[in-house]
Design a protein around this motif. Structure first.
Motif, PDB file in Angstrom:
ATOM      1  N   UNK A 169      40.745  38.907  33.900  1.00  0.00           N
ATOM      2  CA  UNK A 169      39.017  38.413  34.077  1.00  0.00           C
ATOM      3  C   UNK A 169      38.397  39.231  35.057  1.00  0.00           C
ATOM      4  N   UNK A 170      37.616  39.744  35.152  1.00  0.00           N
ATOM      5  CA  UNK A 170      37.067  40.060  36.054  1.00  0.00           C
ATOM      6  C   UNK A 170      35.768  39.004  36.684  1.00  0.00           C
ATOM      7  N   UNK A 171      35.199  38.812  37.656  1.00  0.00           N
ATOM      8  CA  UNK A 171      34.829  37.862  37.886  1.00  0.00           C
ATOM      9  C   UNK A 171      34.280  38.107  39.364  1.00  0.00           C
ATOM     10  N   UNK A 172      32.907  37.310  39.844  1.00  0.00           N
ATOM     11  CA  UNK A 172      32.669  37.721  40.917  1.00  0.00           C
ATOM     12  C   UNK A 172      32.717  36.262  42.365  1.00  0.00           C
ATOM     13  N   UNK A 173      32.777  36.751  43.700  1.00  0.00           N
ATOM     14  CA  UNK A 173      32.928  35.816  44.501  1.00  0.00           C
ATOM     15  C   UNK A 173      32.314  34.531  44.281  1.00  0.00           C
TER      16      UNK A 173
ATOM     17  N   UNK B 177      46.872  34.588  32.879  1.00  0.00           N
ATOM     18  CA  UNK B 177      45.371  36.073  33.130  1.00  0.00           C
ATOM     19  C   UNK B 177      45.222  36.363  33.986  1.00  0.00           C
ATOM     20  N   UNK B 178      45.323  37.542  34.108  1.00  0.00           N
ATOM     21  CA  UNK B 178      44.914  37.563  35.934  1.00  0.00           C
ATOM     22  C   UNK B 178      43.172  37.755  36.334  1.00  0.00           C
ATOM     23  N   UNK B 179      42.819  37.046  37.409  1.00  0.00           N
ATOM     24  CA  UNK B 179      42.046  37.245  37.864  1.00  0.00           C
ATOM     25  C   UNK B 179      41.571  38.001  38.683  1.00  0.00           C
ATOM     26  N   UNK B 180      40.465  39.077  39.045  1.00  0.00           N
ATOM     27  CA  UNK B 180      40.032  40.370  39.858  1.00  0.00           C
ATOM     28  C   UNK B 180      38.782  39.512  40.211  1.00  0.00           C
TER      29      UNK B 180
END
Length: 597
Positions: free
Chosen positions: A111-115, A59-62
């Motif tokens: 998956x897009x996620x805030x820092x 899975x890619x983490x953005x």
């Protein structure tokens, strides 16, 4: 693996070939190497991590700083059949639980996620136990304290190198000078990254800068060429945003305010209208814009001076992401110069940081007053040289006139000196123009030899002279003395007549030249088909609850109109039409085209 990447580009995203350095960037990440990518807004940065994220196992983490960016990109990916989701504070406990379950069951591609969410121990513990294809850090300039949009949450992202050993990381941004690039690499602990710097040039954007007179009237004149087209108007303060939005709405424009003083619900509602409706003008502070992936923004207007050329470039880059002709328009005046200098002076930052900020302001002001091609000067600021003038900025299209302002400047400098270097521009000009105001009488300035010696020039002309003398270093503003304008050492030679001074001649109360119409203004003969294609797109988008451009961009509709595809195979040859969208939307659009063929 690059062959698989090309297959995804064609069949999933619907594009025939990579653009610019996309292929080299993707190949670097596919090979497991870190990368730093500088690419202008609209240049295709997202494909540089989305495609290798789909090719590599896991899975890619953005990492993304804004909720709007996550929601928009996840929605767009889902329309392509890609298993994408996001984790942020807007999700309910139940929604977050479903996303966490999908992560655990390895059912997500991206998956897009805030820092701040990513760096929580519970999140890291969960993610280190599943295969990760890559980590993309979008808007990477946020990590640089020398940049224009520093975010403290980004400072902890260096732990990702050790938390996910062997996982390639790619940092991406549209704007960063060399100092900021070095800091991005250091703070993110990128390992021997390949650095890709694309051209900063956005040739479809026309740059126009005007001296500020009646800003509302100037804006209204400018907007006459953008009826029913989307745009952004940036203002410095919340009150000004509210006032301009209401004023435009009262003149028939579909204008909405956006700033941090509105409730989260109001901001979300206005943003959704901007994304989904045509012809909406968002009047906003800089709280709006980052991550807004709306391709058909035809103009970005500034009614107040931004903080730096980096900020200006980032904000104007939200226009014309579809590559169609667009305009970056700005008016600025003396008060902008004084205000932005005061903001730096009054900040709690250390002196080194203030020096950097002052240098950035000086660069921006010098660019505003430029008498040579704006695009060449802008590119040079970012370390890129251009051999020719662009032909698509106000300076190239209407070269500014200059005039011998030596005598006028001497009158001004002498008057500032004789009034004690204690007053702002308004009072100095009143004395020059011989106005018998209460303040002039209070200080006895009507008896000065400089009283009335500048009656041949108007208020706006004198303000233009003061503004340009501030930019050129003949004058300074003393913030501790309530904004008093004072002479610098450089002014001595000008007062003595040892140097000649030529200044820009601002056009006063002149309607801005009409820019050429955006190419989305189609020929009359095709107008019915164009409207039918847009209506079909809107109906499909409304049914799905997504912005129209998540179905197809304007550029894709324009290709349909030009080539009139008659079957699935011909429709697949249109840029922006991939296999998934063909299956979901193809028949609807082919039926519309058939009616006009």
């Amino acid at each position: 693996m690059i062959n698989r990447a090309e297959d995804i580009l064609k069949h999933t995203f619907g594009y025939a070939a990579f653009r610019g350095s996309q292929r080299e960037i993707i190949n670097t990440v596919l090979s497991g190497h870190d990368a730093l990518v500088l690419m202008p807004t609209g240049g295709g940065k997202s494909l540089c991590y989305q495609i290798p994220g789909l090719v590599r196992p896991g899975m890619a983490i953005v990492v993304s700083p804004l909720i709007a960016l996550m929601q928009d990109q996840v929605s767009a990916l889902q329309q392509l059949g890609i298993r994408a989701a996001y984790l942020n504070s807007m999700l309910s406990r139940e929604e977050a639980g479903l996303t966490l379950r999908a992560i655990h069951d390895q059912e997500l591609d991206v998956l897009y996620i805030a820092p701040e969410r990513l760096l929580q121990d519970a999140t890291l513990d969960r993610l280190v136990n599943i295969p990760i294809s890559l980590i993309a850090i979008d808007e990477a300039h946020c990590v640089s304290q020398w940049g224009h949009d520093f975010r403290a949450d980004y400072l902890g992202l260096n732990v990702l190198r050790h938390a996910f050993p062997g996982v390639p990381r790619v940092a991406l941004t549209a704007t960063a000078d060399q100092r900021s690039r070095d800091e991005i690499v250091a703070r993110l602990d990128l390992y021997q990254p390949e650095v890709f710097v694309s051209s900063f040039d956005r040739p479809n954007i026309r740059y126009v800068v005007k001296g500020k007179g009646d800003a509302k009237a100037q804006l209204l004149a400018f907007l006459q060429d953008f009826k029913s087209q989307a745009g952004i108007v940036y203002c410095m303060s919340r009150n000004r945003v509210d006032g301009i939005a209401a004023w435009l709405a009262g003149r028939g424009f579909k204008a909405l305010p956006y700033h941090a003083g509105l409730s989260a619900e109001e901001r979300q509602a206005h943003q959704q209208r901007f994304l989904r409706e045509e012809g909406v003008i968002m009047v906003a502070t800089i709280a709006f814009g980052m991550g807004i992936d709306k391709p058909d923004v035809r103009f970005v207007a500034h009614l107040d001076l931004p903080k730096s050329l980096e900020a200006y470039y980032q904000e104007t880059g939200r226009a014309g992401r579809d590559g169609q002709p667009s305009v970056a328009w700005m008016v600025y005046g003396l008060q902008d110069v004084v205000r932005i200098g005061k903001m730096v002076q009054d900040s709690s930052a250390n002196e080194q940081f203030k020096r950097i900020e002052r240098a950035k302001i000086d660069s921006l002001l010098a660019w505003c007053e430029s008498t040579t091609c704006r695009r060449r000067a802008l590119l040079r600021y970012f370390g890129e040289e251009s051999d020719t003038a662009c032909g698509n900025c106000d300076v190239c299209m209407n070269p500014p006139k200059t005039w011998d302002a030596t005598e006028a400047a001497q009158k001004l400098l002498s008057n500032i000196y004789r009034t004690g270097q204690r007053f702002g521009a308004g009072h100095v000009i009143d004395v020059l123009r011989g106005k018998k105001t209460d303040k002039v009488a209070q200080f006895g300035h009507h008896s000065l030899s400089t009283f009335g010696i500048g009656v041949d020039l108007g208020d706006q002309q004198w303000r233009s002279i003061i503004r340009q003398l501030l930019v050129q270093g003949y004058l300074s503003v003393n913030e501790q003395a309530y904004g008093a304008i004072q002479l610098t050492e450089k002014a001595r030679a000008l007062l003595r007549g040892e140097v000649a001074l030529f200044l820009r001649q601002d056009a006063m109360n002149v309607k801005p030249n009409r820019p050429r119409r955006a190419s989305t203004q189609v020929a009359v003969a095709d107008n019915d088909l164009w409207e039918a294609l847009k209506a079909c797109r809107k109906e499909l988008a409304d049914a799905l609850g997504v912005p129209p451009f998540h179905v197809f961009h304007d550029a894709t509709l324009m290709e349909m109109m030009e080539y009139r595809p008659a079957d699935d195979q011909e429709l697949l040859s249109i840029n922006g039409v991939g296999q998934v969208k063909l299956e979901k939307f193809g028949r609807d659009f082919l039926e519309v085209i058939a009616e006009f063929t």
